[in-house]
Scaffold this motif. Structure first.
Motif, PDB file in Angstrom:
ATOM      1  N   MET A 160     -53.341  40.418  39.489  1.00  0.00           N
ATOM      2  CA  MET A 160     -52.562  39.458  38.705  1.00  0.00           C
ATOM      3  C   MET A 160     -52.798  38.028  39.188  1.00  0.00           C
ATOM      4  O   MET A 160     -52.860  37.098  38.371  1.00  0.00           O
ATOM      5  N   ALA A 161     -52.931  37.838  40.496  1.00  0.00           N
ATOM      6  CA  ALA A 161     -53.199  36.494  41.027  1.00  0.00           C
ATOM      7  C   ALA A 161     -54.556  35.988  40.544  1.00  0.00           C
ATOM      8  O   ALA A 161     -54.679  34.833  40.123  1.00  0.00           O
ATOM      9  N   ALA A 162     -55.568  36.861  40.581  1.00  0.00           N
ATOM     10  CA  ALA A 162     -56.899  36.458  40.118  1.00  0.00           C
ATOM     11  C   ALA A 162     -56.875  36.152  38.621  1.00  0.00           C
ATOM     12  O   ALA A 162     -57.458  35.161  38.161  1.00  0.00           O
ATOM     13  N   ALA A 163     -56.183  36.990  37.852  1.00  0.00           N
ATOM     14  CA  ALA A 163     -56.088  36.751  36.410  1.00  0.00           C
ATOM     15  C   ALA A 163     -55.331  35.459  36.117  1.00  0.00           C
ATOM     16  O   ALA A 163     -55.722  34.683  35.226  1.00  0.00           O
ATOM     17  N   PHE A 164     -54.264  35.201  36.851  1.00  0.00           N
ATOM     18  CA  PHE A 164     -53.476  33.981  36.652  1.00  0.00           C
ATOM     19  C   PHE A 164     -54.314  32.737  36.940  1.00  0.00           C
ATOM     20  O   PHE A 164     -54.288  31.765  36.176  1.00  0.00           O
ATOM     21  N   LEU A 165     -55.073  32.764  38.048  1.00  0.00           N
ATOM     22  CA  LEU A 165     -55.931  31.617  38.362  1.00  0.00           C
ATOM     23  C   LEU A 165     -57.006  31.422  37.299  1.00  0.00           C
ATOM     24  O   LEU A 165     -57.303  30.284  36.901  1.00  0.00           O
ATOM     25  N   GLY A 166     -57.567  32.506  36.818  1.00  0.00           N
ATOM     26  CA  GLY A 166     -58.573  32.421  35.759  1.00  0.00           C
ATOM     27  C   GLY A 166     -57.995  31.868  34.473  1.00  0.00           C
ATOM     28  O   GLY A 166     -58.609  31.027  33.790  1.00  0.00           O
ATOM     29  N   ILE A 167     -56.794  32.314  34.113  1.00  0.00           N
ATOM     30  CA  ILE A 167     -56.131  31.824  32.895  1.00  0.00           C
ATOM     31  C   ILE A 167     -55.807  30.334  33.021  1.00  0.00           C
ATOM     32  O   ILE A 167     -56.011  29.563  32.075  1.00  0.00           O
ATOM     33  N   LEU A 168     -55.293  29.916  34.195  1.00  0.00           N
ATOM     34  CA  LEU A 168     -55.000  28.492  34.393  1.00  0.00           C
ATOM     35  C   LEU A 168     -56.254  27.635  34.238  1.00  0.00           C
ATOM     36  O   LEU A 168     -56.217  26.567  33.601  1.00  0.00           O
ATOM     37  N   PHE A 169     -57.368  28.101  34.815  1.00  0.00           N
ATOM     38  CA  PHE A 169     -58.615  27.345  34.698  1.00  0.00           C
ATOM     39  C   PHE A 169     -59.061  27.261  33.240  1.00  0.00           C
ATOM     40  O   PHE A 169     -59.439  26.184  32.754  1.00  0.00           O
ATOM     41  N   CYS A 170     -58.994  28.375  32.531  1.00  0.00           N
ATOM     42  CA  CYS A 170     -59.411  28.381  31.124  1.00  0.00           C
ATOM     43  C   CYS A 170     -58.502  27.488  30.272  1.00  0.00           C
ATOM     44  O   CYS A 170     -58.981  26.779  29.366  1.00  0.00           O
ATOM     45  N   LEU A 171     -57.195  27.518  30.531  1.00  0.00           N
ATOM     46  CA  LEU A 171     -56.273  26.652  29.793  1.00  0.00           C
ATOM     47  C   LEU A 171     -56.557  25.175  30.066  1.00  0.00           C
ATOM     48  O   LEU A 171     -56.493  24.335  29.150  1.00  0.00           O
ATOM     49  N   TYR A 172     -56.881  24.852  31.310  1.00  0.00           N
ATOM     50  CA  TYR A 172     -57.215  23.463  31.637  1.00  0.00           C
ATOM     51  C   TYR A 172     -58.469  23.019  30.885  1.00  0.00           C
ATOM     52  O   TYR A 172     -58.499  21.929  30.294  1.00  0.00           O
ATOM     53  N   VAL A 173     -59.505  23.853  30.903  1.00  0.00           N
ATOM     54  CA  VAL A 173     -60.744  23.508  30.198  1.00  0.00           C
ATOM     55  C   VAL A 173     -60.478  23.370  28.703  1.00  0.00           C
ATOM     56  O   VAL A 173     -60.979  22.457  28.038  1.00  0.00           O
ATOM     57  N   LEU A 174     -59.641  24.257  28.149  1.00  0.00           N
ATOM     58  CA  LEU A 174     -59.297  24.182  26.725  1.00  0.00           C
ATOM     59  C   LEU A 174     -58.550  22.890  26.408  1.00  0.00           C
ATOM     60  O   LEU A 174     -58.822  22.229  25.398  1.00  0.00           O
ATOM     61  N   LEU A 175     -57.607  22.530  27.293  1.00  0.00           N
ATOM     62  CA  LEU A 175     -56.860  21.281  27.100  1.00  0.00           C
ATOM     63  C   LEU A 175     -57.798  20.080  27.106  1.00  0.00           C
ATOM     64  O   LEU A 175     -57.727  19.211  26.224  1.00  0.00           O
ATOM     65  N   GLU A 176     -58.676  20.029  28.087  1.00  0.00           N
ATOM     66  CA  GLU A 176     -59.604  18.884  28.180  1.00  0.00           C
ATOM     67  C   GLU A 176     -60.554  18.846  26.991  1.00  0.00           C
ATOM     68  O   GLU A 176     -60.853  17.771  26.443  1.00  0.00           O
ATOM     69  N   ALA A 177     -61.031  20.029  26.549  1.00  0.00           N
ATOM     70  CA  ALA A 177     -61.944  20.063  25.395  1.00  0.00           C
ATOM     71  C   ALA A 177     -61.217  19.643  24.122  1.00  0.00           C
ATOM     72  O   ALA A 177     -61.786  18.934  23.268  1.00  0.00           O
ATOM     73  N   THR A 178     -59.958  20.058  23.985  1.00  0.00           N
ATOM     74  CA  THR A 178     -59.168  19.666  22.810  1.00  0.00           C
ATOM     75  C   THR A 178     -58.930  18.161  22.799  1.00  0.00           C
ATOM     76  O   THR A 178     -59.061  17.506  21.751  1.00  0.00           O
ATOM     77  N   LEU A 179     -58.563  17.609  23.953  1.00  0.00           N
ATOM     78  CA  LEU A 179     -58.349  16.158  24.036  1.00  0.00           C
ATOM     79  C   LEU A 179     -59.626  15.392  23.714  1.00  0.00           C
ATOM     80  O   LEU A 179     -59.589  14.370  23.029  1.00  0.00           O
ATOM     81  N   GLN A 180     -60.765  15.889  24.175  1.00  0.00           N
ATOM     82  CA  GLN A 180     -62.043  15.224  23.896  1.00  0.00           C
ATOM     83  C   GLN A 180     -62.383  15.327  22.409  1.00  0.00           C
ATOM     84  O   GLN A 180     -62.867  14.364  21.814  1.00  0.00           O
TER      85      GLN A 180
END
Length: 194
Positions: A25-45
């Protein structure tokens, strides 16, 4: 091998080995946070907005150009942090993760005993053989060894070999496989008035 035997083995394995759920769950949570951050930055761009933390293109160019222009202390610290996290996850995946429980053979059911229960049973047998009170016996049960520590009553000798044999006999009655080695240590300092 019948379906019942397979099911019993699965139950015993599940009860005697630790789950990897927290690490997964910790590994999945870190992976999800990273993907959400990349999605946020790509959406803003894509919307033409300013980057929240950093522009993904600029971050990619910076990573590709490493180590030029970066502080070596920051790179070393982040590399060490990634190494430690990776080592922890690797060890959690590879090591057996055994719990302090033991499977006892039984043809009809899955029998799993906690190490404290087994130690209590062995301590009772050691106490009765040595003729001491419960507070004078300490038993620890490990995978390959059972340690029995006895503090005798002052002036009353304790036969360590007799205690070892009694504890070994009690251990054999459980049917535990493989049988741990039994070690008895009789303290040279006695207890007064017990």
């Amino acid at each position: 091998m019948s379906t019942n035997d397979v099911l019993t083995r699965r139950i015993v394995r599940r009860e005697t080995h630790a789950s990897r759920t927290v690490a997964a769950m910790a590994a999945a949570f870190l992976g999800i946070l990273f993907c959400l951050y990349v999605l946020l930055e790509a959406t803003l761009q894509a919307l033409g907005q300013d980057a929240w933390l950093t522009d993904p293109g600029a971050l990619g160019a910076w990573l590709a150009g490493l180590p030029a222009g970066a502080d070596s202390a920051v790179l070393g610290l982040s590399g060490l942090l990634i190494l430690v996290a990776g080592t922890v996850f690797l060890l959690l995946a590879v090591l057996p993760g055994r719990r302090a429980r033991y499977a006892l053979p039984n043809p009809r059911a899955a029998v799993v005993v906690d190490a404290e229960v087994l130690a209590s049973s062995l301590a009772r047998r050691a106490r009765l053989t040595a003729g001491v009170t419960p507070e004078q016996v300490l038993v620890t049960v490990g995978r390959g060894r059972v340690d029995v520590r006895i503090r005798p009553t002052s002036g009353v000798p304790v036969n360590g070999e007799a205690v070892r044999q009694a504890v070994a006999e009690e251990l054999q009655l459980t049917g535990l496989q493989p049988q741990p080695e039994v070690r008895v240590q009789v303290s040279t300092l006695g207890v007064i008035g017990q």
